[in-house]
Design an enzyme around this catalytic site. Structure first.
Site, short mmCIF file in Angstrom:
data_model
loop_
_atom_site.label_atom_id
_atom_site.label_comp_id
_atom_site.label_asym_id
_atom_site.label_seq_id
_atom_site.Cartn_x
_atom_site.Cartn_y
_atom_site.Cartn_z
N SER A 189 -42.43 16.58 -22.26
CA SER A 189 -41.52 17.07 -21.24
C SER A 189 -40.95 18.41 -21.70
O SER A 189 -40.79 18.65 -22.91
CB SER A 189 -40.37 16.09 -21.02
N TYR A 216 -33.52 11.20 -24.89
CA TYR A 216 -34.80 11.39 -24.19
C TYR A 216 -35.50 12.66 -24.68
O TYR A 216 -36.69 12.65 -25.01
CB TYR A 216 -34.57 11.46 -22.69
#
Length: 262
Positions: A141, A154
C-alpha cells in the site's frame, strides 16, 4: 511469466483485488489455486473462470490467521510443482490511532499482513528456487510510505511488505525469481467496509480493475515497486535514489559529529 502450463496461487481471491487478479491471470492462461475464507464465493468464481477461460481452477478455503489453515496453504505451495506465481493479496486494514486500537485486533492484523505473507513466500520459494524461475506479487500500500497517515499499525505492516519485496529481489534476482510490491492507494473493495469505513466518503478512489491492470503492466516490466496512482515516476525515483545514497554512509566506527558532545 505467462504460460498455459503455469499455475498461480492467489490469496484473498473471493472478491476485490484478489478476484480481479484471478480473472486477469486466467485471461493470460494461468491455471489457478484460489484461497480465501468464503468458500461459496470461491466456488462461484472458480466456475466462472473455468467457463470463460477454460483453465483449471482449484479452491482452497483457508483463514490465513489460523495456523492450521495457513499451514495447509503452505503445504500446497511446497508440494505443487506447477505453481510459478504467488499473489499475496489477502490482507486487512484498520483505522484510527495506535493508542485507541485493540491489541488483539492488532495481533490479527500482523498475523495476516505480515506473518502469512512471510510464511507463504517462504513456502513458494522452495520450489521456485529448485526450478530456477518463479514470481511473487505482494500487495502492499502507499500507506507503507506514509507513516503520517492515522492508520495505526496498518502502514507499518505494509512497510514490511515493501521492504521484504525489495530485499528478496536483491537476494534472488540472479536466481530467476522476480518479486513485485504493488502499492495501491484507496481502491474500491470491501476492505473498507470490513474496516468500518465508507468508501464513498473518500476522495481519489481507484476502481479495482484499473488498479490491477496497471499493476500487471508493472509486472510485465519487472518493476520491483509498482505504484499505480503515482503519475510522476520521478518522485519515486528520487525517493529511492536518496535512500540508496545513504547506504555507504551507515558503516561508521564513530557517531556522526552532530551527536558528539566531546
Amino acid at each position: 511469466m505467462t504460460s498455459l502450463h503455469s499455475t498461480a496461487l492467489v490469496t484473498g481471491a473471493s472478491t476485490g483485488i484478489g478476484a480481479t487478479y484471478a480473472k486477469k491471470l486466467a485471461g493470460r492462461g494461468y491455471h489457478l489455486v484460489l484461497v480465501a475464507r468464503d468458500l461459496s464465493r470461491l466456488e462461484s468464481l472458480a466456475a466462472e473462470l473455468r467457463s470463460d477461460f477454460g483453465v483449471q481452477v482449484d479452491v482452497l478455503r483457508a483463514d490465513l490467521t489460523s495456523p492450521q489453515d495457513l499451514h495447509q496453504v503452505e503445504k500446497r505451495l511446497r508440494e505443487d510443482p506447477a505453481i510459478g506465481l504467488l499473489v499475496n493479496n489477502a490482507g486487512a486494514a484498520n483505522h484510527g490511532s495506535f493508542i485507541d486500537a485493540d491489541p488483539d485486533k492488532m495481533e490479527t492484523l500482523i498475523d495476516l499482513n505480515v506473518l502469512a505473507v512471510t510464511r507463504l513466500t517462504a513456502a513458494a520459494l522452495a520450489g521456485m528456487l529448485a526450478r530456477g524461475q518463479g514470481a511473487i506479487i505482494n500487495i502492499a500500500s502507499v500507506v507503507g510510505l506514509a507513516p503520517e497517515f492515522p492508520l495505526g499499525i496498518y502502514g507499518a505492516t505494509k512497510s514490511f511488505v515493501i521492504a521484504m519485496s525489495q530485499a528478496l529481489n536483491a537476494e534472488l534476482g540472479e536466481k530467476g525469481i522476480y518479486v513485485q510490491a504493488v502499492l495501491p492507494a484507496a481502491t474500491r473493495t470491501e476492505i473498507w467496509e470490513r474496516a468500518g469505513r465508507d468508501v464513498n466518503a473518500l476522495q481519489g478512489v481507484m476502481e479495482v480493475e484499473e488498479m490491477v491492470d496497471a499493476a500487471l503492466v508493472g509486472f510485465d516490466r519487472r518493476e520491483t515497486v509498482t505504484i499505480p496512482p503515482l503519475h510522476d515516476e520521478s518522485l519515486w525515483q528520487a525517493y529511492d535514489t536518496a535512500r540508496r545514497a545513504m547506504l555507504p554512509h551507515f558503516a561508521q566506527s564513530h557517531a556522526a559529529q552532530r551527536y558528539q558532545t566531546k
